[in-house]
Design an enzyme around this catalytic site. Structure first.
Site, mmCIF file in Angstrom:
data_model
loop_
_atom_site.group_PDB
_atom_site.id
_atom_site.type_symbol
_atom_site.label_atom_id
_atom_site.label_comp_id
_atom_site.label_asym_id
_atom_site.label_seq_id
_atom_site.Cartn_x
_atom_site.Cartn_y
_atom_site.Cartn_z
ATOM 1 N N LYS A 82 0.353 -1.173 0.414
ATOM 2 C CA LYS A 82 0.158 0.149 -0.238
ATOM 3 C C LYS A 82 0.313 1.531 -0.029
ATOM 4 O O LYS A 82 1.992 1.212 0.732
ATOM 5 C CB LYS A 82 -1.061 -0.047 1.747
ATOM 6 C CG LYS A 82 -1.369 0.942 1.396
ATOM 7 C CD LYS A 82 -2.489 1.051 3.020
ATOM 8 C CE LYS A 82 -3.800 2.117 2.870
ATOM 9 N NZ LYS A 82 -4.476 1.683 3.960
ATOM 10 N N SER A 157 -9.611 1.331 3.238
ATOM 11 C CA SER A 157 -8.651 2.125 2.340
ATOM 12 C C SER A 157 -7.636 1.785 1.388
ATOM 13 O O SER A 157 -7.376 2.293 0.578
ATOM 14 C CB SER A 157 -8.390 3.358 3.150
ATOM 15 O OG SER A 157 -7.448 2.636 3.614
ATOM 16 N N SER A 181 -9.423 -1.135 7.442
ATOM 17 C CA SER A 181 -8.856 -0.601 5.959
ATOM 18 C C SER A 181 -8.982 -1.423 5.359
ATOM 19 O O SER A 181 -7.969 -1.663 4.096
ATOM 20 C CB SER A 181 -7.990 0.182 5.956
ATOM 21 O OG SER A 181 -8.673 1.286 6.204
#
Lengths: 470, 39
Positions: A82, A157, A181
């Site tokens: 990420k 996310s 997330s």
């Protein structure tokens, strides 16, 4: 073996072939880069792709392995991080154009541990800007798209991490989880997502959102792969003030036991909250299967569950505003407007309210810990709905229409409050072909039991073997 | 400000639901790493 098959092997399967030199890391990396080339125009999983560095790393891995210097199960395995995990010499945007040219000098601890293990970084994965959102929308780098239906959200996310793993673009991805997330996109994309116990995996070198709620965690296609990743990334880190000094077991050992003697609690409040009946049915069936596998399942009550939103929402908004206060003052106008709005609103939360939320957290923790004296695990849905359309402001959960963020974090926030380990595994599909996730949570630092139950369930079912049509 | 004001109102009304939690005797939990012991 054809290239697509390579892309859908688990890390465990791939590593056995690599160790025996039946497959080269160069072949593996090329297959994944080709897969990204075929699919990323649709999915938008990556913000930064690193084809040449990845090929060079694959050649080095191949040479090392041929020379007898095999490092272990992640050697030669393609991963994505990420894009809020700092990577030395590689830009790290945190999903915002504000950081479009930011190149950290050093790796975060997680990236350094992957590199030491011989894993190969294919690129940096898309995310909701600053990780502040549950859907996976991003106007700066493009919205993330669900591999099962690109008109729908990945969840966020860590949306790029979810879509990349689900679509065979990488074998392992890392996400971070402040209110769900890791688990939200894992559930919506039909993969496994583990939020480890708070303090078990270092946050050093990650862009913070909430100091007391942030948890880095693996997103993979099998529970066994989650264990392999934990063997590499878990453990104390002097660079992280909230890193726990605990003994780290071999997580792969967890995969050997069965479920006899295991007590699993089903909080009744989970099924009284807004919940799509199709999701409820799949989860109820999965809970029954855990019983068939030898576990004892009992109804329990977690009355504080109804306050999870207020407690974690208040803490998150205050801490996120504090984390990004300078950014807001200097570059606020450049931020994605909904994220900016959330950050600005956080400035209005008083210290008194923040501390009341932390008092609430104490009460929540006391109740949850008391419950885990009586049962070994808690189980329920990961999400009350399947993936909604991109930019939908509200979702329909059973007979109730509720705000999308509130719905998507409904079941996940509790375990950010407690810091308990929680995993999502696929437990079914809707009539429209969308994945449904089952969430299992355990005692602090007892990832072994969480992984054992999730693995036993996975072995007994076929959901993890389905692939999106993309 | 036109956008911020109504949003802040929503946020602060959400925060008010903290008033429903009985926290008598509970100190704020500022030890973030959970103890492995359940007691």
């Amino acid at each position: 073996m054809d290239a697509l098959e390579l892309c859908y092997l688990s890390a465990g399967e791939l590593s056995r072939l690599i160790e025996k030199r039946e497959v080269s890391p160069v072949e593996v990396v090329d297959a994944h880069l080709a897969r990204i080339g075929e699919t990323d125009a649709t999915l938008n999983s990556f913000i930064t792709l690193l084809p040449e560095p990845a090929r060079a790393a694959a050649r080095r891995a191949e040479s090392e392995i041929q020379a007898g210097r095999y490092r272990g199960p992640l050697h030669g395995i393609p991963i994505g991080l990420k894009d809020l995990f700092n990577t030395g010499g590689v830009r790290t945007t945190s999903g915002s154009r504000v950081f479009d040219t930011f190149v950290p000098e050093r790796d975060c601890t997680v990236a350094a541990r992957f590199q030491q293990a011989g894993a190969i970084l294919l690129g940096k994965l898309n995310l909701h800007p600053l990780a502040y959102g549950a859907t996976g929308e991003n106007a700066d780098y493009g919205h993330m798209h669900n591999p099962w239906n690109p008109e729908l959200v990945t969840g966020g996310s860590s949306g790029g991490s979810g879509s990349a793993v689900a679509a065979g673009q990488c074998t392992i991805a890392m996400g971070s989880d402040t209110g769900g997330s890791v688990r939200i996109p894992a559930a919506f994309c039909g993969i496994v997502g583990l939020k480890p116990t708070y303090g078990l995996v270092s946050r050093y070198g990650l862009t913070p959102l909430s100091w007391c709620l942030d948890h880095p965690g693996p997103m993979v296609r099998t529970v066994a792969d989650a264990a392999l990743v934990m063997n590499v990334i878990a453990g104390h880190d002097l660079n992280d003030a909230a890193s726990a000094r605990v003994e780290v077991p071999n997580y792969t050992d967890a995969l050997k036991g069965d479920l006899r003697g295991l007590k699993i609690g089903v909080p009744r409040e989970y099924f009284e909250a807004p919940l799509d009946p199709e999701v409820a049915a799949a989860v109820r069936l999965a809970i029954g299967q855990l019983g068939d596998l030898g576990a004892t399942t009992t109804d329990v009550s977690l009355p504080m569950f109804r306050h999870a939103q207020a407690i974690s929402g208040t803490i998150l908004m205050a801490e996120a505003a504090a984390c990004h206060r300078d950014l807001l003052a200097k570059e606020g106008v450049k931020l994605y407007p909904p994220v900016r709005l959330r950050l600005e609103a956080g400035l209005f939360i008083s210290a008194v309210d923040y501390l009341k939320a932390q008092q609430g957290r104490s009460v929540f923790n006391r109740e949850a810990r008391q419950m885990l004296k009586e049962v070994d695990l808690l189980v329920g849905p990961t999400e009350p709905v399947t993936a909604p359309p991109i930019l939908a402001e509200k979702v329909q959960a059973g007979d109730q229409t509720i705000g999308t963020t509130a719905a998507l974090t409904q079941y996940t926030r509790s375990y950010n409050i407690t810091g308990f380990p929680a995993i999502t595994v696929p437990c079914g599909f809707s009539r429209t072909g969308l994945p449904i996730g089952l969430q299992l949570a355990g005692r602090p630092f007892d990832e072994l039991t969480v992984l054992r139950a999730a693995h036993a369930y996975e072995k007994a079912t076929i959901w993890h073997t389905r692939r999106p049509a993309i | 400000v036109d956008e911020l004001y109504p949003y802040v109102q929503i946020v602060l009304s959400g925060v008010r639901s903290l008033d429903e939690i009985d926290v008598a005797g509970a100190e704020p939990d500022l030890v973030f790493i959970p103890s492995p012991e359940l007691n």
